[in-house]
Write a protein that holds these residues in place. Sequence first.
Motif, PDB file in Angstrom:
ATOM      1  N   PRO A 112     -27.429  -7.152 -14.986  1.00 50.70           N
ATOM      2  CA  PRO A 112     -26.591  -8.247 -15.466  1.00 50.70           C
ATOM      3  C   PRO A 112     -25.669  -7.786 -16.594  1.00 50.70           C
ATOM      4  O   PRO A 112     -25.869  -6.712 -17.172  1.00 50.70           O
ATOM      5  CB  PRO A 112     -27.613  -9.259 -15.969  1.00 50.70           C
ATOM      6  N   LEU A 113     -24.717  -8.590 -16.948  1.00 48.03           N
ATOM      7  CA  LEU A 113     -23.730  -8.235 -17.960  1.00 48.03           C
ATOM      8  C   LEU A 113     -24.378  -8.213 -19.340  1.00 48.03           C
ATOM      9  O   LEU A 113     -25.071  -9.159 -19.743  1.00 48.03           O
ATOM     10  CB  LEU A 113     -22.577  -9.227 -17.937  1.00 48.03           C
ATOM     11  N   GLN A 114     -24.130  -7.105 -20.069  1.00 49.07           N
ATOM     12  CA  GLN A 114     -24.552  -6.971 -21.448  1.00 49.07           C
ATOM     13  C   GLN A 114     -23.444  -6.255 -22.223  1.00 49.07           C
ATOM     14  O   GLN A 114     -22.692  -5.460 -21.652  1.00 49.07           O
ATOM     15  CB  GLN A 114     -25.854  -6.169 -21.553  1.00 49.07           C
ATOM     16  N   LEU A 115     -23.366  -6.564 -23.501  1.00 47.75           N
ATOM     17  CA  LEU A 115     -22.340  -5.969 -24.353  1.00 47.75           C
ATOM     18  C   LEU A 115     -23.018  -5.417 -25.593  1.00 47.75           C
ATOM     19  O   LEU A 115     -23.806  -6.118 -26.251  1.00 47.75           O
ATOM     20  CB  LEU A 115     -21.275  -7.012 -24.726  1.00 47.75           C
ATOM     21  N   HIS A 116     -22.721  -4.175 -25.877  1.00 51.88           N
ATOM     22  CA  HIS A 116     -23.254  -3.522 -27.071  1.00 51.88           C
ATOM     23  C   HIS A 116     -22.078  -2.945 -27.857  1.00 51.88           C
ATOM     24  O   HIS A 116     -21.074  -2.509 -27.269  1.00 51.88           O
ATOM     25  CB  HIS A 116     -24.239  -2.407 -26.698  1.00 51.88           C
ATOM     26  N   ARG A 117     -22.213  -2.913 -29.183  1.00 56.77           N
ATOM     27  CA  ARG A 117     -21.172  -2.380 -30.049  1.00 56.77           C
ATOM     28  C   ARG A 117     -21.636  -1.052 -30.631  1.00 56.77           C
ATOM     29  O   ARG A 117     -22.750  -0.956 -31.150  1.00 56.77           O
ATOM     30  CB  ARG A 117     -20.856  -3.374 -31.167  1.00 56.77           C
ATOM     31  N   VAL A 118     -20.805  -0.073 -30.512  1.00 54.61           N
ATOM     32  CA  VAL A 118     -21.092   1.271 -31.022  1.00 54.61           C
ATOM     33  C   VAL A 118     -19.998   1.649 -32.013  1.00 54.61           C
ATOM     34  O   VAL A 118     -18.806   1.465 -31.718  1.00 54.61           O
ATOM     35  CB  VAL A 118     -21.164   2.299 -29.866  1.00 54.61           C
ATOM     36  N   GLU A 119     -20.392   2.141 -33.161  1.00 53.65           N
ATOM     37  CA  GLU A 119     -19.438   2.589 -34.180  1.00 53.65           C
ATOM     38  C   GLU A 119     -19.565   4.104 -34.343  1.00 53.65           C
ATOM     39  O   GLU A 119     -20.674   4.638 -34.487  1.00 53.65           O
ATOM     40  CB  GLU A 119     -19.698   1.898 -35.511  1.00 53.65           C
ATOM     41  N   ILE A 120     -18.413   4.740 -34.280  1.00 53.67           N
ATOM     42  CA  ILE A 120     -18.372   6.199 -34.481  1.00 53.67           C
ATOM     43  C   ILE A 120     -17.736   6.444 -35.849  1.00 53.67           C
ATOM     44  O   ILE A 120     -16.564   6.110 -36.070  1.00 53.67           O
ATOM     45  CB  ILE A 120     -17.554   6.898 -33.384  1.00 53.67           C
ATOM     46  N   GLU A 121     -18.516   6.980 -36.764  1.00 51.98           N
ATOM     47  CA  GLU A 121     -17.993   7.318 -38.094  1.00 51.98           C
ATOM     48  C   GLU A 121     -17.439   8.754 -38.043  1.00 51.98           C
ATOM     49  O   GLU A 121     -18.166   9.689 -37.731  1.00 51.98           O
ATOM     50  CB  GLU A 121     -19.079   7.208 -39.149  1.00 51.98           C
ATOM     51  N   ILE A 122     -16.125   8.873 -38.303  1.00 51.04           N
ATOM     52  CA  ILE A 122     -15.455  10.175 -38.263  1.00 51.04           C
ATOM     53  C   ILE A 122     -15.452  10.762 -39.680  1.00 51.04           C
ATOM     54  O   ILE A 122     -14.842  10.203 -40.607  1.00 51.04           O
ATOM     55  CB  ILE A 122     -14.015  10.041 -37.736  1.00 51.04           C
ATOM     56  N   GLN A 123     -16.148  11.835 -39.847  1.00 50.65           N
ATOM     57  CA  GLN A 123     -16.192  12.525 -41.151  1.00 50.65           C
ATOM     58  C   GLN A 123     -15.023  13.501 -41.256  1.00 50.65           C
ATOM     59  O   GLN A 123     -14.630  14.152 -40.300  1.00 50.65           O
ATOM     60  CB  GLN A 123     -17.529  13.276 -41.301  1.00 50.65           C
ATOM     61  N   ASP A 124     -14.482  13.538 -42.452  1.00 44.40           N
ATOM     62  CA  ASP A 124     -13.307  14.397 -42.691  1.00 44.40           C
ATOM     63  C   ASP A 124     -13.707  15.868 -42.755  1.00 44.40           C
ATOM     64  O   ASP A 124     -14.772  16.224 -43.266  1.00 44.40           O
ATOM     65  CB  ASP A 124     -12.618  13.977 -43.997  1.00 44.40           C
ATOM     66  N   VAL A 125     -12.825  16.706 -42.214  1.00 48.49           N
ATOM     67  CA  VAL A 125     -12.953  18.161 -42.293  1.00 48.49           C
ATOM     68  C   VAL A 125     -11.718  18.686 -43.023  1.00 48.49           C
ATOM     69  O   VAL A 125     -10.610  18.176 -42.815  1.00 48.49           O
ATOM     70  CB  VAL A 125     -13.070  18.777 -40.887  1.00 48.49           C
ATOM     71  N   ASN A 126     -11.907  19.680 -43.848  1.00 46.04           N
ATOM     72  CA  ASN A 126     -10.792  20.194 -44.654  1.00 46.04           C
ATOM     73  C   ASN A 126      -9.859  21.017 -43.758  1.00 46.04           C
ATOM     74  O   ASN A 126      -9.869  22.241 -43.752  1.00 46.04           O
ATOM     75  CB  ASN A 126     -11.324  21.061 -45.806  1.00 46.04           C
ATOM     76  N   ASP A 127      -9.056  20.278 -43.004  1.00 46.20           N
ATOM     77  CA  ASP A 127      -8.140  20.936 -42.077  1.00 46.20           C
ATOM     78  C   ASP A 127      -6.675  20.764 -42.491  1.00 46.20           C
ATOM     79  O   ASP A 127      -5.787  21.097 -41.722  1.00 46.20           O
ATOM     80  CB  ASP A 127      -8.348  20.390 -40.672  1.00 46.20           C
ATOM     81  N   ASN A 128      -6.457  20.215 -43.685  1.00 47.07           N
ATOM     82  CA  ASN A 128      -5.087  20.039 -44.174  1.00 47.07           C
ATOM     83  C   ASN A 128      -4.965  20.615 -45.586  1.00 47.07           C
ATOM     84  O   ASN A 128      -5.832  20.369 -46.451  1.00 47.07           O
ATOM     85  CB  ASN A 128      -4.696  18.565 -44.193  1.00 47.07           C
ATOM     86  N   SER A 129      -3.900  21.367 -45.819  1.00 45.29           N
ATOM     87  CA  SER A 129      -3.635  21.933 -47.152  1.00 45.29           C
ATOM     88  C   SER A 129      -2.758  20.988 -47.946  1.00 45.29           C
ATOM     89  O   SER A 129      -1.966  20.218 -47.375  1.00 45.29           O
ATOM     90  CB  SER A 129      -2.918  23.285 -47.038  1.00 45.29           C
TER      91      SER A 129
END
Length: 892
Positions: A112-129
């Motif tokens: 049957p129909l179900q809805l779940h919420r997923v959060e992806i936390e993006i951590q910063d990487v030192n890729d910019n000067s």
Amino acid sequence: MKHKRNRVWKQAAFWLLGFSLLWNITGAQIRYTIPEELKEGFVVGNLAKDLGLDVSDIASRKLRLASESNRQYFHVDSEKGELVVNGRIDREQICAESSSCLLPLQVVIEDPLQLHRVEIEIQDVNDNSPNFHTKDATLKVAESVALGARFSLESAEDLDVGSNSLSSYSLSRNEFFRLNVKTLKDGRKVPELVVDKPLDREKQSVHKLILTALDGGNPVKSGTALLQIFVQDVNDNEPKFELAAYKAHVTESAVVGSSVLTLKASDLDEGLNGEILYIFSTHTTELVKRAFKVNPNTGDITVIGDLDYETTKSYTFDVCAKDKGYPELEGHSSVQIDIVDENDNAPEIILTSLPNPVPENATVGTVVALINVRDLDSAENGKVQLNISPEFPFKLKPSFDNHYSLVTGSVLDREDKSEYNVEIVAHDSGVPSLKTTKFVHVKVLDVNDNRPAFSQSSYSVYVKENNPAGGSLFSVTAVDIDKDKNAMLTYSIVELHLNKVPMSSYFYINSENGTIYSMSTFDYEKLKMLNVVVQAKDHGSPSLSSNTTIHVFILDQNDNAPAVIYPSAVIGSVSHQRIPRTAKAGHLVTKVTAVDADSGHNAWISYRLAEATDASMFSVNLHTGEVRTKRSLSEQDDSSQRLLIEIQDNGEPVQSTTVTVDVLIEDGFHEPISDYRKKSTELNKKSGKITLYLIISLASVSLLCLMTFFILLAKCARNSRGSSSCCIRRNDSGYKNPNRNLQIQLNTDGPIKYVEVLGGDMMSQSQSFGSYLSPMSEFSDFTLVKPSSTTDFTDTLNVLDASLPDSTWTFESQQQKPPNNDWRMPPNQRPGPSGQHRFHTLQQRWTPYEKSRAGPRPEEAGAGAVGGTGPWPNPPHRSRTAPGSDGCSECK
């Protein structure tokens, strides 16, 4: 500080290697934490396992992602249930300068129909000067500048956040300047050049320094800019703003050119050194410059771009007031402009899943679709209410965080409505309120819940007898308001039996179109009506059916010629009659009696004299068949006369038969006197032995007949519970037909002696036959009944039975109406014998409540018969035998 940097470096390295993924479930939500810039195909986590699903359920329950963003950064491995990176994830592109970067995902599980919420936390990487927009910066400094004077420099930008963002600045080694870093209210760090030693333009007019910006990443990244400082002559007063900080607000719907605020600065110098120009400070961001501008002469800040509260809620920047002296001096102030939210975004209705078709027998509360609603506005402007019109059999069931389920609200009926365009309206609480309408198309699936329906509960069909087998008789049609297979019908005949014969032996029905065909030829004289039950059955599961009854009435055809009852076949084809030559006009010679197995008009019989030796001597009554003299006989008349009498029915075409009667005219032949007293008186006048012998013989025979009559009467009375009857049992009389009940009664009419045979079938339909013998017949035993003559008479009946068809004796029930009133005639003018000399032809009356019924007398039929229009032309029954009797009939 060094220890802290090492710890940050280790944590970033741990994220980049991807060996540790953090996840937790808060309520009904799942959160994963990953670093940015992961390679495509990197496994974030086992989503199916975290949701409590087995790997075998992934495909059957259709686990999928429904992201609110336009780009899909992740996908679900349909075999393992793992959440996999779908492409390059750049945190700076997704979340800009936000310190927290959460990427929401919606996981939809069907069946049957179900809805779940997923959060992806993006951590910063030192890729910019860190980066300076201006690589070669120029600064003019008066030589009289005081020690400690500060000059704002262009700040560098680092797209990274947190510890990877811009951390510090450094200045190349020199004798006259040092670097100071100022932290603004919004957390940004701005470098300032501080005069550390008095300047001497004549010694050094230009100073070239390297400004370096460093971030806090591990390893540290940096960016540089060349700073050229030109030492100018003295302008010792710098402009000063009235306020150290300005604050204003503007609505997000402000049009281009709208004034926000006006800056005001003053300079104590005179001339060019006192003229002020207003400009943005050198570190003002492009976001501010695209939204506002400063009039350099008036200091008026106006709107030049589109403002959107949902994108940027507040602008903070520095302004500079610069004089025209030499060298130029400038003053600085900060400006904060807050954007006021307006209700400029209508609610948005999002279908998380496509609506599923619903069977019409679905229970109330069945989930049809999943719906999400959102509004980009804030506060009251962002509060959304979702409504559905009450005219639809659906309702909205709230779930969580503005998520709803569209469920059935009442019982559905596809036959009433097969599909719905459900109108869903979302409106916010702003002033004025904004609303959005979305239509959800829902189909209702058919269920086999309707039986086939015939146009009538019963039908009447009329079929002529002798019909050819295989002909089409009738067609029935039923309708089923269901759909597809549930509405496909098959017709069949319910297997009933008539006289132990299945109905399928009589009829065949086309299972597709309901056309009924006859399987045999019908004979009205044997079968007058059949009831056929037809069933219409649909192809649904379970199958439903309904029945209708077809009353098939067999119509009589004139297919039977009249059958002569008297003279009987036992006597021969020629009847021999004797009459005295002294007979007068109207003398009864004999009476011809016939019966027709048909009914109605086809059974009405008429008699006529076809041929005669002397046509002037005899006549035949048209309706009774009585043969009488037309005139008195004379000596000149031939003593032997032959009459050919034709008997016709009233059918179309006419059926007829003939009988020959030989009449012998004798001299000295006298009729017996029926009155006993007259006979006694006449005998007393005569003398002689012959007369005495005749009297003795007559008395003996009469006494013997009377004794026989009383014996039979007592015997029948005992067997029929006291009823007075004169009966001859079928098993005792020698009469061979077990289906016929006969009553034999001796009657006399002047010179004619006749035996009247009364018969009834097993269904209590009585029939009577009158047999007439002249005194001069060769069967003289019938003139005076003797006990032994009964046996002889049974032989005659057996021969008579063999000569007539069964339809003459046995009749089915049928309802007939007299054809017209032309036959309303006196009894003596009706077909068949008149008076005591009547012969019962065929007459019966059918009613729906009795299988068969003996017909009433003509006078009764005209008064009370159902559908009768007057007296029937057929005579009444002489007697009636009750069903189940032992063969005795009541004599009248």
